[in-house]
Design an enzyme around this catalytic site. Structure first.
Site, PDB file in Angstrom:
ATOM      1  N   GLU A  62      80.155   2.059  15.559  1.00 10.67           N
ATOM      2  CA  GLU A  62      80.659   3.431  15.743  1.00 10.67           C
ATOM      3  C   GLU A  62      81.927   3.682  14.737  1.00 10.67           C
ATOM      4  O   GLU A  62      82.786   2.798  14.530  1.00 10.67           O
ATOM      5  CB  GLU A  62      81.408   3.424  17.095  1.00 10.67           C
ATOM      6  CG  GLU A  62      81.981   4.606  17.460  1.00 10.67           C
ATOM      7  CD  GLU A  62      82.762   4.605  19.079  1.00 10.67           C
ATOM      8  OE1 GLU A  62      82.949   5.916  19.507  1.00 10.67           O
ATOM      9  OE2 GLU A  62      82.707   3.896  19.417  1.00 10.67           O
ATOM     10  N   LYS A 149      78.622  12.369  19.274  1.00 10.81           N
ATOM     11  CA  LYS A 149      79.206  11.835  20.474  1.00 10.81           C
ATOM     12  C   LYS A 149      79.286  13.103  21.674  1.00 10.81           C
ATOM     13  O   LYS A 149      80.284  13.872  21.119  1.00 10.81           O
ATOM     14  CB  LYS A 149      80.249  11.188  20.403  1.00 10.81           C
ATOM     15  CG  LYS A 149      80.681  10.196  21.441  1.00 10.81           C
ATOM     16  CD  LYS A 149      81.909   9.313  21.165  1.00 10.81           C
ATOM     17  CE  LYS A 149      82.070   8.116  22.266  1.00 10.81           C
ATOM     18  NZ  LYS A 149      83.309   7.279  21.989  1.00 10.81           N
ATOM     19  N   CYS A 183      79.094   4.167  22.327  1.00  8.23           N
ATOM     20  CA  CYS A 183      80.086   3.670  23.388  1.00  8.23           C
ATOM     21  C   CYS A 183      79.883   3.930  24.757  1.00  8.23           C
ATOM     22  O   CYS A 183      78.838   3.533  25.522  1.00  8.23           O
ATOM     23  CB  CYS A 183      81.454   4.303  22.792  1.00  8.23           C
ATOM     24  SG  CYS A 183      82.960   2.870  23.053  1.00  8.23           S
TER      25      CYS A 183
END
Length: 338
Positions: A62, A149, A183
């Site tokens: 990430e 995200k 995540c």
């Protein structure tokens, strides 16, 4: 400390040989934070190393290009921001990348030169907003797409915008159906189900979470989705950041900031490689894609185990621009996957 970790015992046959084995690599390393040019050079080094092992797919963590500024506050508190924090954000913004842009062109060239698929986390810049994004490149260098995200975690919301459902895509590649969840998105059940509904086979999980509990989540997702899970986290120390980067980790150069925990897990929850903590590493495993159908024999989360008579999932995949050129009175369109 460098470490190459190999998992799986099958002979690497390449995708052309019946698409039975995909050799995948997960990189656990430090970028050059806030320096996209320096980080791209590191990406190229790691990809070259992976190509030497006959790898078909490489996954990076990430926010690898652009950096994950762990420990900083950007001078933000409830009701106020500091001038120093604004300068810090400006540097972070300058180190981000446009998609598409020169950095994505370079990443495509790296993928094409080494004839492998590439999945890499970047900090994307659009107008004055930054997004935590994952990019997908084919082995011909084509930018297949991006994943923004949806839900930045905690203080990430001060510096990252929110993605929308338009990038919740699984890419049908020569390796299989390739997707990414970032995540703590991996703890969003509806988002996971949206990925499963598209038949994801190679589920990439770039992250900044180095806790052992996160590895348990990776194993659960592999079993729940009956897919291969490739988790990739950075390994960074204080010395990897600019000297003036404010963190609560002190001044000792070797102090670990991000400890890793990367791993590769198969569709029955067996760990093929990792997790590796407190070291730079490249994990390599041979993915026998025929295991996916065998695993779904007794559990298919969007098939015979789904109970559509009881449950339904609605996913809005329309793009949600903050500023639209059409009439301000137009209603945004929505779509629901079948």
């Amino acid at each position: 400390m460098n470490k190459d970790t190999n998992g799986g015992s099958g002979r690497h046959e390449g995708v052309a040989a019946q698409r039975k084995i995909v050799r995948a690599a997960v990189v656990q390393a430090a970028p050059a934070p806030f320096d996209s040019v320096g980080t791209l050079a590191r990406v190229e080094q790691w990809v070259h190393r992976a190509a030497g092992k006959g790898v078909d797919l490489v996954v990076f963590p990430e926010a690898f290009v652009g950096g994950y500024p762990k420990g900083t506050t950007f001078g933000g508190v409830f009701g106020d921001r500091t001038a120093t924090g604004r300068e810090e954000f400006a540097r972070y913004w300058r180190g981000a990348v446009n998609v598409p842009g020169p950095e994505t062109t370079k990443l495509g060239q790296i993928a094409a030169e080494h004839r492998l698929h590439l999945v890499v986390g970047v900090v994307e810049r659009e107008q004055g907003t930054l997004y935590c994004t994952v990019l997908f490149f084919s082995d011909m260098g084509e930018l297949l797409g991006k994943r923004r995200k949806l839900m930045p975690t905690g203080a990430e919301r001060m510096v990252w915008g929110f993605g929308d459902g338009s990038t919740l895509q699984v890419h049908d590649t020569s390796l299989g159906k390739l997707g990414a969840v970032i995540c703590w998105e991996n703890m969003m059940p509806a988002l996971r189900l949206a990925m499963y509904s598209q038949g994801v086979e190679i589920y990439c999980a770039p992250t900044a979470d180095g806790r052992e509990s996160h590895h348990a989540t990776m194993r659960h997702i592999a079993m729940e989705g009956r897919c291969f899970v490739l988790a990739s986290n950075q390994y960074t120390r204080v010395e990897d950041f600019p000297a003036d980067h404010p963190t609560p980790y002190g001044d000792e150069p070797g102090t670990v900031v991000s400890r890793g925990g990367s791993s590769i897990v198969d569709p029955l929850g067996t760990v093929l490689a990792g997790p590796v903590y407190d070291a730079e590493a490249m994990l390599v495993a041979d993915l026998d894609v025929s295991l996916i159908s065998r695993a779904r024999y007794d559990f298919d989360p969007v098939g015979h185990y789904a109970r559509p008579d009881v449950f339904a999932l609605h996913v809005d995949t329309s793009p949600r621009s903050a500023v639209v050129a059409s009439s301000p009175w137009s209603s945004p369109t929505t779509s629901t996957p079948g």
